[in-house]
Scaffold this active site. Sequence first.
Site, PDB file in Angstrom:
ATOM      1  N   CYS A 194       0.791  -1.245   0.000  1.00  0.00           N
ATOM      2  CA  CYS A 194       0.000   0.000   0.000  1.00  0.00           C
ATOM      3  C   CYS A 194       0.821   1.292   0.000  1.00  0.00           C
ATOM      4  CB  CYS A 194      -0.973  -0.014   1.174  1.00  0.00           C
ATOM      5  SG  CYS A 194      -2.308  -1.179   0.897  1.00  0.00           S
TER       6      CYS A 194
HETATM    7  P1  NAD Z   1      -6.098  -8.254  -4.342  1.00  0.00           P
HETATM    8  O1  NAD Z   1      -5.261  -8.200  -5.556  1.00  0.00           O
HETATM    9  O2  NAD Z   1      -5.667  -9.046  -3.144  1.00  0.00           O
HETATM   10  O3  NAD Z   1      -7.577  -8.786  -4.734  1.00  0.00           O
HETATM   11  C1  NAD Z   1      -8.271  -8.407  -5.893  1.00  0.00           C
HETATM   12  C2  NAD Z   1      -9.236  -9.549  -6.260  1.00  0.00           C
HETATM   13  O4  NAD Z   1     -10.044  -9.095  -7.348  1.00  0.00           O
HETATM   14  C3  NAD Z   1      -8.541 -10.818  -6.756  1.00  0.00           C
HETATM   15  O5  NAD Z   1      -8.991 -11.935  -6.005  1.00  0.00           O
HETATM   16  C4  NAD Z   1      -8.954 -10.922  -8.232  1.00  0.00           C
HETATM   17  O6  NAD Z   1      -9.111 -12.267  -8.688  1.00  0.00           O
HETATM   18  C5  NAD Z   1     -10.274 -10.186  -8.225  1.00  0.00           C
HETATM   19  N1  NAD Z   1     -10.697  -9.668  -9.527  1.00  0.00           N
HETATM   20  C6  NAD Z   1      -9.959  -9.068 -10.493  1.00  0.00           C
HETATM   21  N2  NAD Z   1     -10.721  -8.697 -11.521  1.00  0.00           N
HETATM   22  C7  NAD Z   1     -12.008  -9.060 -11.210  1.00  0.00           C
HETATM   23  C8  NAD Z   1     -13.259  -8.940 -11.867  1.00  0.00           C
HETATM   24  N3  NAD Z   1     -13.381  -8.344 -13.059  1.00  0.00           N
HETATM   25  N4  NAD Z   1     -14.366  -9.431 -11.247  1.00  0.00           N
HETATM   26  C9  NAD Z   1     -14.282 -10.035 -10.038  1.00  0.00           C
HETATM   27  N5  NAD Z   1     -13.113 -10.176  -9.376  1.00  0.00           N
HETATM   28  C10 NAD Z   1     -11.993  -9.697  -9.953  1.00  0.00           C
HETATM   29  O7  NAD Z   1      -6.349  -6.735  -3.919  1.00  0.00           O
HETATM   30  P2  NAD Z   1      -6.484  -6.151  -2.412  1.00  0.00           P
HETATM   31  O8  NAD Z   1      -5.151  -6.149  -1.719  1.00  0.00           O
HETATM   32  O9  NAD Z   1      -7.667  -6.761  -1.767  1.00  0.00           O
HETATM   33  O10 NAD Z   1      -6.788  -4.617  -2.755  1.00  0.00           O
HETATM   34  C11 NAD Z   1      -8.018  -4.194  -3.306  1.00  0.00           C
HETATM   35  C12 NAD Z   1      -8.064  -2.673  -3.211  1.00  0.00           C
HETATM   36  O11 NAD Z   1      -8.110  -2.278  -1.831  1.00  0.00           O
HETATM   37  C13 NAD Z   1      -6.854  -1.947  -3.810  1.00  0.00           C
HETATM   38  O12 NAD Z   1      -7.286  -0.762  -4.421  1.00  0.00           O
HETATM   39  C14 NAD Z   1      -5.985  -1.623  -2.609  1.00  0.00           C
HETATM   40  O13 NAD Z   1      -5.180  -0.489  -2.806  1.00  0.00           O
HETATM   41  C15 NAD Z   1      -7.042  -1.352  -1.551  1.00  0.00           C
HETATM   42  N6  NAD Z   1      -6.595  -1.570  -0.164  1.00  0.00           N
HETATM   43  C16 NAD Z   1      -5.796  -2.633   0.129  1.00  0.00           C
HETATM   44  C17 NAD Z   1      -5.398  -2.855   1.452  1.00  0.00           C
HETATM   45  C18 NAD Z   1      -4.506  -4.029   1.796  1.00  0.00           C
HETATM   46  O14 NAD Z   1      -3.990  -4.056   2.923  1.00  0.00           O
HETATM   47  N7  NAD Z   1      -4.298  -4.989   0.907  1.00  0.00           N
HETATM   48  C19 NAD Z   1      -5.823  -1.980   2.465  1.00  0.00           C
HETATM   49  C20 NAD Z   1      -6.668  -0.915   2.122  1.00  0.00           C
HETATM   50  C21 NAD Z   1      -7.044  -0.718   0.814  1.00  0.00           C
END
Ligand code: NAD
Length: 428
Positions: free
Chosen positions: A266
């Site tokens: 992040c």
């Molecule tokens: P991630 O990559 O772990 O998960 C994304 C998921 O989306 C994957 O499982 C993928 O298969 C799925 N996906 C992709 N395209 C898709 C579609 N068209 N339809 C359905 N599913 C689909 O991402 P994350 O770490 O959960 O982060 C998600 C968002 O949250 C980002 O913008 C990130 O910046 C934000 N965020 C992350 C955190 C963290 O600690 N990881 C904390 C706060 C905010």
Amino acid sequence: MHISVIGSGYVGTTVAACFADLGHEVTAIDIDEAVVDALNEGTAPIDEPGLEELLEKHAGDRLEATTSYDAVPESDVTFLAIGTPSNEDGSIDLTALEAAAEATGEALADKSERHLVVIKSTVTPTSIERTLEPAIKRGASDNPNVEVGMNPEFLREGTAVEDFMHPDKVVYGTNSEWATERLHEVFAPLLEEHEADIVETDPATASMIKYANNAFLASKISLVNDLGNICKEFGLDAYEVMDAVGLDDRISEQFLRSGVGWGGSCFPKDVNAIIAAARDADYDPALLEATVEVNDQQPDRLLALLEDHVDLADARIAVLGLAFKPQTDDIRNSRAIPTIEKLQQRGAEVVAYDPVAADNMRERFPELEYAASAADALEGADGAVVVTDWDEFAALDEAFDAMADPVVVDGRRIIQRRDGLTYEGLTW
Ligand code: NAD
């Protein structure tokens, strides 16, 4: 309520499991069948304390997973929690999120009741207006019943469930009172159990709040590292200095530990994204650029201190800690990566150790030697650097005696100093 959560990664899975635990009926949607199968079996596709218990409890009951968007119109509110990775220039890549937004819109094209689509992903202040709302509307053939909102997420990996259930604040970024009310209904069961500040604003401001939050925290660490480097130049202990500084209420005692810098999925992504967005708006974000610059130089300072004691060409150097922080196997943007690269550039032979992250680092550096324990890594080494503050490193003590030359540069203030061990603290 019936909530659909699109994307079941770190954030989506946590949000889906927690909403189910709060009493909502939840449908988790992901394009990855393996992730969907895992969720339906009640197993966690990611490693997060407490998550598996929630999934076990609610899978097949209040929580169902699917690869189909058919459940979207049957739900009351949809959350989009899709990854927003970095492009080469640091800006965010909205490709996956835009595709999911359009598919969500398509699923809602014929819905006759009002439906709120909430962006949970971290996006820049213009992303919703310029890219995501048009994608949803395009998919929905401009169905006027579809409305878009923003609800940024502040959970941290490693404590995701705990953070989601006990937030400091919940931010509702909406365009109407109806949408704010909907979000309030979603969070009501959480807010009944736990007191948190509620911030009601518009979607662009909500997007900026998330970036400002992360940029502030990353800059606080870089400022503390900059001051720590100055302390080191004067032979002072930055921890003694910052412990006193932290007594000032305006500053607070948190995030004052200087060291080898911040990493993870992040801070680097978000700081670079808001820098790129600012430049796109013709603003030069000088302080945030310095935040990144200070972070980038910390591994160099670690190695400069090691070079004061060891000639790195052909030296065997133990790198202790590979994860970006303790309690996780996540190595994304870990400070261990530039540290290893720079050691290799100087001709050193690297032996690496981490209690849980070695397998992930093996994919990044397959040619490295990975030791089975910290003591094994130290055996015969000409020098050691500490990159992650795993608790077990505090108890190493006699293991340093097995080094060819017991020299350690500590990037996290975790090693005990003692006679017979040449010890350098990065900022102390
Ligand atoms: P991630 O990559 O772990 O998960 C994304 C998921 O989306 C994957 O499982 C993928 O298969 C799925 N996906 C992709 N395209 C898709 C579609 N068209 N339809 C359905 N599913 C689909 O991402 P994350 O770490 O959960 O982060 C998600 C968002 O949250 C980002 O913008 C990130 O910046 C934000 N965020 C992350 C955190 C963290 O600690 N990881 C904390 C706060 C905010």
